[in-house]
Design an enzyme around this catalytic site. Structure first.
Site, PDB file in Angstrom:
ATOM      1  N   GLY A 193       0.664  -1.230   0.105  1.00 50.15           N
ATOM      2  CA  GLY A 193       0.023  -0.060  -0.148  1.00 50.15           C
ATOM      3  C   GLY A 193       0.753   1.137  -0.100  1.00 50.15           C
ATOM      4  O   GLY A 193       1.820   1.371  -0.614  1.00 50.15           O
ATOM      5  N   SER A 194       0.342   2.254   0.631  1.00 48.14           N
ATOM      6  CA  SER A 194       1.059   3.684   0.754  1.00 48.14           C
ATOM      7  C   SER A 194       2.405   3.633   1.335  1.00 48.14           C
ATOM      8  O   SER A 194       3.016   4.692   1.117  1.00 48.14           O
ATOM      9  CB  SER A 194       0.181   4.619   1.335  1.00 48.14           C
ATOM     10  OG  SER A 194      -1.072   4.823   0.416  1.00 48.14           O
ATOM     11  N   THR A 195       3.058   2.718   1.879  1.00 48.64           N
ATOM     12  CA  THR A 195       4.175   2.614   2.595  1.00 48.64           C
ATOM     13  C   THR A 195       5.349   2.828   1.517  1.00 48.64           C
ATOM     14  O   THR A 195       6.348   2.970   1.753  1.00 48.64           O
ATOM     15  CB  THR A 195       4.531   1.409   3.638  1.00 48.64           C
ATOM     16  OG1 THR A 195       4.193   0.337   2.704  1.00 48.64           O
ATOM     17  CG2 THR A 195       3.109   1.303   4.721  1.00 48.64           C
ATOM     18  N   ILE A 196       4.729   2.327   0.230  1.00 48.21           N
ATOM     19  CA  ILE A 196       5.781   2.411  -0.881  1.00 48.21           C
ATOM     20  C   ILE A 196       6.008   3.670  -1.610  1.00 48.21           C
ATOM     21  O   ILE A 196       6.721   4.206  -2.219  1.00 48.21           O
ATOM     22  CB  ILE A 196       5.361   1.361  -1.939  1.00 48.21           C
ATOM     23  CG1 ILE A 196       6.577   0.725  -2.795  1.00 48.21           C
ATOM     24  CG2 ILE A 196       4.308   1.872  -2.978  1.00 48.21           C
ATOM     25  CD1 ILE A 196       7.278  -0.272  -2.041  1.00 48.21           C
ATOM     26  N   LYS A 197       5.025   4.818  -1.140  1.00 47.37           N
ATOM     27  CA  LYS A 197       5.129   6.165  -1.896  1.00 47.37           C
ATOM     28  C   LYS A 197       6.407   6.843  -1.334  1.00 47.37           C
ATOM     29  O   LYS A 197       6.853   7.367  -2.438  1.00 47.37           O
ATOM     30  CB  LYS A 197       3.936   6.985  -1.169  1.00 47.37           C
ATOM     31  CG  LYS A 197       2.516   6.465  -1.944  1.00 47.37           C
ATOM     32  CD  LYS A 197       1.394   7.098  -1.356  1.00 47.37           C
ATOM     33  CE  LYS A 197       0.104   6.554  -1.774  1.00 47.37           C
ATOM     34  NZ  LYS A 197      -1.126   6.966  -1.112  1.00 47.37           N
TER      35      LYS A 197
END
Length: 599
Positions: free
Chosen positions: A306-310
């Site tokens: 999820g958004s932890t890759i952003k």
């Protein structure tokens, strides 16, 4: 006319009898018996002195035995020397089935002493009556006092031998890291399995003479001395481990989530300071039931991050030179096409700079950034941070994750990758990637052994870019960000929330995985943390399923304790001093102002 034969006129003389020689016969018999005696003596001498190997082996087979000398398994301690796994001497009851099988009364007495059914024990013994050794069912590696109580009954053919049993003082709090051993004291899971050869040592061997009842009557020779196992010092800090486990348990109870994991790494060394998982199990009493609870979810379970890759998507854009922290990105009207679907934000954030894209966690913003990057360049960047490959920690069963190569991407795949869909990773992989950012762009191989970072390190990001990304992630935990509940009084925190929908047949279900990945303190990062809460119930206690509401508070509670335990000095002195000056009454108001009132 009758004819009569005329006599010759001379009578036939009888033969003279031979004289009986008794003396000669006696001498002959005596000589024969003497030769037999000599032959027997010669044969006896030959068997006893000259060629005695065969009968010696036969005798030894009945009375001479080589028996193992048990040895203790090496102790496992945490980084501060606190015991996590120890071996304690126990007793194992054994019996001679040949002796028991012919004594029904002894079987009955043994059954009564061990609380075993008589018919079961009788059948068990009869099936092994051609053997000389068997363990008494259910009475291997038992308390020595219990064994001595049974031996005191002097049941014929029943004996005991010393062995060692593994004990885990911390129980289920560290069970997934340590694993357990089997009945033969061999490692089966976790660190016990990974370092089994190091820990188990080498049993000794000695020759003994047993009597016909199986009792040892003489120690003949020491064939090989026992070598105890070597001790192992883990990187785990027992205090932080218990803190993480306790707070994870609290969160799962509050949110009614299915499972969860917390991983805490030392940023500079890659040492695993804590790794907690739920559901857990008691490794002091392992059964064949619920084996699903035995796995270490932090290294075996895969989730779309999820958004932890952003932050990594932003870092890739910064490295390629297509953006700067102040580059403006138009996210209107809050969504963009993604093939047949849409990529949407929580709401329309309008025009954001790149820092704001992370602050607000804009899917549209990172999608527009990744469009500026060539496919293979973005693919190579994420692989450099370890996605799609094992971390090299050496933990048994570690999953490498899934990350398709660009030739398998569809027209929308790169866009979904930019905000954490279309690939999978373990919580440990996410923590390692964040540790690399906090370590100035240097990625270190995770290790469970104190001082064991032999895997080396590699630079994956320019230190200036790493510092820029850290500053951007700091805004996520400050007023206006998505993770104000992760803020810690007196410390600057850099992090990123994530709320990923769970995949299901035909697409995605309305079930979620809540993340928070963070670094603290920002000035000189000491800890890299990943919190994963799987499938929280949105209706539990009126809370939501988002990472900012579910996982961020868990991060804050654990890190508050860890920073204090490790004596890490605060890097937000002004806020900390203001809180101290305000006292207990004003401390909450100061903390609330620092976090936008939403801690």
């Amino acid at each position: 006319m009758r004819f009569v034969r005329a006599s010759s006129g001379t009578a036939k003389k009888p033969r003279p009898r031979a004289q009986f020689n008794l003396r000669g016969r006696l001498m002959l018999v005596a000589g024969a018996m003497g030769l037999c005696a000599v032959a027997l003596v010669v044969r006896a001498v030959d068997l006893q002195l000259v060629d005695n190997d065969f009968y010696q082996r036969k005798a030894d087979a009945r009375f001479l035995r080589e028996v193992p000398i048990p040895t203790s398994r090496g102790m496992i301690t945490d980084r501060n020397g606190e015991p996590l796994a120890v071996s304690s001497p126990v007793e194992s009851l054994w019996a001679n089935p040949q002796e028991l099988a012919n004594d029904p009364d002894a079987i009955a007495r043994l059954a009564e002493a061990t609380s075993l059914p008589v018919d079961y024990l009788t059948r068990y013994v009869s099936q092994r009556k051609d053997k000389e050794f068997m363990y008494v069912p259910g009475h291997r590696r038992i308390n020595p006092a219990v064994a001595q109580k049974i031996l005191a009954l002097k049941i014929p053919g029943v004996f005991s031998q010393r062995e060692f049993r593994r004990f885990y003082p911390q129980g289920e709090a560290v069970a997934h890291v340590l694993g357990f051993t089997n009945i033969d004291d061999q490692g089966q899971e976790g660190v016990e399995l990974a370092f089994d050869e190091w820990l188990r040592g080498k049993p000794g061997l000695q020759k003994v003479i047993r009597d016909r009842h199986g009792r040892i009557v003489e120690h003949v020779d020491l064939v090989r001395p026992a070598e105890p196992g070597k001790d192992l010092v883990l990187s785990i800090d027992r205090r932080i481990q218990f803190l993480a486990y306790r707070e994870l348990k609290r969160t799962l109870l509050e949110t009614r989530a299915a499972s969860g994991s917390v991983v805490i790494l030392d940023v500079a060394t890659g040492e695993v300071l804590a790794m907690a998982n739920l559901p857990s199990y008691n490794n002091n009493k392992v059964s064949g039931e619920n084996r699903d609870a035995y796995r270490n979810r932090a290294v075996t379970d895969l989730f779309e991050p999820g958004s932890t890759i952003k932050p990594l998507t932003v870092a890739a854009g910064l490295e390629a030179g297509v953006i700067t922290p102040t580059t403006l990105i138009d996210t209107n009207p809050g969504w963009i096409p993604n093939g047949r679907y849409r990529t949407s934000d929580f709401r329309n954030y309008g025009v954001l700079d790149v820092t704001g894209v992370l602050t607000k966690s804009s899917n549209v913003g990172v999608s527009k950034i990744v469009r500026m990057l060539p496919d293979r360049e973005f693919d190579a960047f994420l692989r450099r941070f370890g996605f799609g490959s094992s971390t090299g920690s050496g933990f048994p069963g570690e999953a490498p994750g899934t990350f398709p190569t660009p030739d398998r991407w569809s027209g929308t795949h790169k866009q979904t990758l930019s905000y954490g869909y279309g690939l999978s990773a373990t919580p440990l992989q996410i923590a390692r990637a964040y540790a690399a950012i906090g370590n100035g762009g240097v990625m270190v191989t995770p290790t469970f052994v104190k001082g064991g970072h032999a895997g080396g390190s590699v630079r994956v990001l320019d230190p200036e870019i790493a510092a820029q990304v850290m500053q951007m992630m700091q805004t996520v935990t400050e007023p206006g960000g998505t993770a104000t509940r992760a803020a810690i009084l007196g410390y600057h925190v850099a992090g990123k929330t994530g709320t990923a929908r769970k995949s299901a047949a035909g697409g995605y279900a309305r079930r979620y995985v809540a993340y928070f990945a963070g670094l603290v303190p920002v000035e000189r990062p000491r800890f890299a943390v990943t919190v994963v809460v799987n499938d929280p119930d949105p209706s539990a206690g009126g809370s939501t399923y988002g990472g900012g509401y579910v996982s961020a508070p868990l991060f804050a509670r654990v890190m508050e304790g860890a920073l204090r335990l490790m004596d890490v000095p605060p890097d937000d002195i002004e806020t900390w001093l203001a809180a101290q000056a305000a006292g207990e009454g004003g401390r909450a108001r100061v903390a609330g102002a620092a976090t936008g009132g939403r801690r």
